[in-house]
Design an enzyme around this catalytic site. Sequence first.
Site, mmCIF file in Angstrom:
data_model
loop_
_atom_site.group_PDB
_atom_site.id
_atom_site.type_symbol
_atom_site.label_atom_id
_atom_site.label_comp_id
_atom_site.label_asym_id
_atom_site.label_seq_id
_atom_site.Cartn_x
_atom_site.Cartn_y
_atom_site.Cartn_z
ATOM 1 N N SER A 1 -0.627 3.643 -1.408
ATOM 2 C CA SER A 1 -0.756 3.455 -2.854
ATOM 3 C C SER A 1 -1.054 4.803 -3.495
ATOM 4 O O SER A 1 -0.343 5.766 -3.232
ATOM 5 C CB SER A 1 -1.827 2.399 -3.130
ATOM 6 O OG SER A 1 -1.825 2.019 -4.473
ATOM 7 N N HIS B 1 3.108 1.449 -3.623
ATOM 8 C CA HIS B 1 2.887 0.933 -4.985
ATOM 9 C C HIS B 1 3.344 1.999 -5.964
ATOM 10 O O HIS B 1 2.795 3.092 -5.976
ATOM 11 C CB HIS B 1 1.392 0.682 -5.241
ATOM 12 C CG HIS B 1 0.819 -0.385 -4.366
ATOM 13 N ND1 HIS B 1 -0.526 -0.467 -4.109
ATOM 14 C CD2 HIS B 1 1.394 -1.420 -3.707
ATOM 15 C CE1 HIS B 1 -0.751 -1.508 -3.322
ATOM 16 N NE2 HIS B 1 0.394 -2.104 -3.051
ATOM 17 N N ASP C 1 -5.105 -3.650 -1.017
ATOM 18 C CA ASP C 1 -3.875 -4.195 -0.443
ATOM 19 C C ASP C 1 -3.694 -3.616 0.967
ATOM 20 O O ASP C 1 -4.041 -2.467 1.221
ATOM 21 C CB ASP C 1 -2.688 -3.819 -1.334
ATOM 22 C CG ASP C 1 -1.435 -4.633 -1.031
ATOM 23 O OD1 ASP C 1 -1.562 -5.695 -0.381
ATOM 24 O OD2 ASP C 1 -0.346 -4.210 -1.450
#
Lengths: 274, 188
Positions: free
Chosen positions: B11, B38, B131
């Site tokens: 991310s 992401h 996540d």
Amino acid sequence: MTETIEDIEIELLLQAVYQHYHYDFRNYARASIKRRLLHARSQLGYDSISAMQSDVLHDRTMLPRLLNYLTVQVSEMFRDPSYFRALREKVIPHLRTYASLKVWVAGCSNGEELYSLSILFREEGLAHKTLFYATDINPTALQAAEAGVYPLDQIRLFTENHRKSGGHSSLSDYYTADYGRAVFDKSLRSQVVFSDHSLVTDAVFGEMHLISCRNVLIYFNRELQNHAIGLFHDSLARRGFLGIGSKESLRFSEHAGSFSEFVGDEKIYQRTTP
Amino acid sequence: MTPRAIVIGASAGGVQALSRILPALPARFSIPVLVVVHVPRRRDNALVELFGAKCAVDVKEAEDKEVLGGGTIYFAPADYHLLVEGDGSISLSSEEAVNHSRPAIDVLFETAADAFGPALTGIVLTGANHDGAQGLKAIGAAGGVAIVEAPETAEVPTMPAAALEQCPSARAMSFDQITTYLQELAAP
Ligand SMILES: C[S@@+](CC[C@H](N)C(=O)[O-])C[C@H]1O[C@@H](n2cnc3c(N)ncnc32)[C@H](O)[C@@H]1O
């Protein structure tokens, strides 16, 4: 990987839903179905998929709830604006030449895609001669599609998408705001037939000039994609158009050769065979 | 055991972290690598272009229902979840965001763990959310190899730290250790 007990239970549940209710999810992309069923099991408070299956078979009211897990209802108006722009600029000029038009929105979910097309056809002056068919297998979604009411907080995105699609009216012309909801004008659905239709188990729909079926095929495995594309092929008029989702393709279909790419980047195809 | 696939989640700071790892894979690397990063909803293919220019192995955007092939890096397309099917093919899905993310690392990791069991390596890199934690736990539970970027040196430690908490058996590694580990998988 070896089949787990959970995998077996899922297979059995899908078989039960098929035999008892004729909803056939057996050939949907399994990884997503499994995640969603495990989610349903924990949210609905069951210890196992088998326990959930027992209730699904014995209690009819469970079915619509389960369908809301088994089907994905994520959508937005003018989703992927460049697709709608391509319809407007490249497909509409061909459609203008017909005296009357039939458009099928397959897997219409809560109606976002249908209202987008209805507005687009009105903007392009074709609405008066167009009959729309909006179909889905989820009865809750079909009801929402017939109602045409969306949370007001989505309107910003819808408006932005509509503008990017080349819309030459204002989206606000088509709805009234009411208690945090946007209620779309019922004239947008005056020439729409809503119906329960499955791309897996139901028959051909005749002589469509345009079929728009977006983000439905990705939930199918290859054989089912092949089947659905065959159904679209047989439901299209000669030289009719088919639009699918931006990450979907015809390449696993034996019918691929019966279509030509019309706007390749936007996944808009034209039926070529007689 | 040589893994049948490697899954990587990243991310905030992820593009830089991946830039230290993916270009180090040798051309003869024969294991498919699936990556979820992401990124804000934006132009497609930006990651594919960026890494395609830097990497010795093939780089492409994952396509719905394609069968994974060796020596290729697959990026999840923007705004779609990337899932692995039991037969080793992949599916895309536009279903709800998970951990506020689509694509979500957990979705890739959990479905890959299901498909490949012990023959899977999962790597959680830098990021500012949680996540990948549940996904790495699933990989560990299925007997796969779980790796996190060492939180002490990660640009944003939250995500690898959360993964380590959920999956205590995961090995924390520096970039150099991760690249060496991957290069050794390619050794004949
Ligand atoms: C993700 S939504 C797509 C909505 C819209 N077309 C779009 O692209 O935004 C998928 C829809 O397909 C419907 N669906 C799933 N299986 C179907 C089937 N066998 N036949 C018709 N519709 C189906 C679901 O109920 C859901 O409403």
